[in-house]
Motif scaffolding. Structure first.
Motif, PDB file in Angstrom:
ATOM      1  N   ASN A  28      -0.647  -6.378   0.228  1.00 17.76           N
ATOM      2  CA  ASN A  28      -0.512  -5.685   0.873  1.00 17.76           C
ATOM      3  C   ASN A  28       0.249  -4.815   1.473  1.00 17.76           C
ATOM      4  N   SER A  31       2.325  -2.411  -0.968  1.00 17.62           N
ATOM      5  CA  SER A  31       1.415  -1.205  -1.162  1.00 17.62           C
ATOM      6  C   SER A  31       2.048  -0.607   0.528  1.00 17.62           C
ATOM      7  N   SER A  32       1.807  -0.821   1.544  1.00 21.38           N
ATOM      8  CA  SER A  32       2.121   0.015   2.305  1.00 21.38           C
ATOM      9  C   SER A  32       3.246   1.113   2.969  1.00 21.38           C
ATOM     10  N   LYS A  41      -2.830   4.710  -3.024  1.00 22.08           N
ATOM     11  CA  LYS A  41      -3.067   4.006  -2.478  1.00 22.08           C
ATOM     12  C   LYS A  41      -4.631   2.889  -2.140  1.00 22.08           C
TER      13      LYS A  41
END
Length: 75
Positions: A28, A31-32, A41
């Motif tokens: 996560n 991904s950010s 996303k």
């Protein structure tokens, strides 16, 4: 712009080197931090499992790296 890019890289390095981090937090966080479109996303968030989300993230990274490699060949 370079300042923001370097800050993003620093944040990403901290994230990847944290030994106490769980797999979910790592995926996560990456991904950010990465330069993904909102649609990409969202696609990651809609994955049914951590394994599927990780696979999608790897595919995005390969696609983006391949695109950069091809673009650098034109210069």
């Amino acid at each position: 712009m370079r300042y923001l890019q370097s800050r993003k890289a620093d944040k990403l390095c901290e994230l990847v080197t944290d030994e106490a981090m769980t797999d979910r937090v790592l995926v996560n966080g990456l991904s950010s931090c990465l330069d993904l479109t909102p649609l990409e996303k969202q696609f990651l968030l809609e994955a049914e499992s951590l394994h599927q989300q990780t696979r999608r993230l790897i595919d995005f990274l390969k696609f983006k790296l391949d695109g950069e490699t091809q673009l650098s060949g034109w210069g």
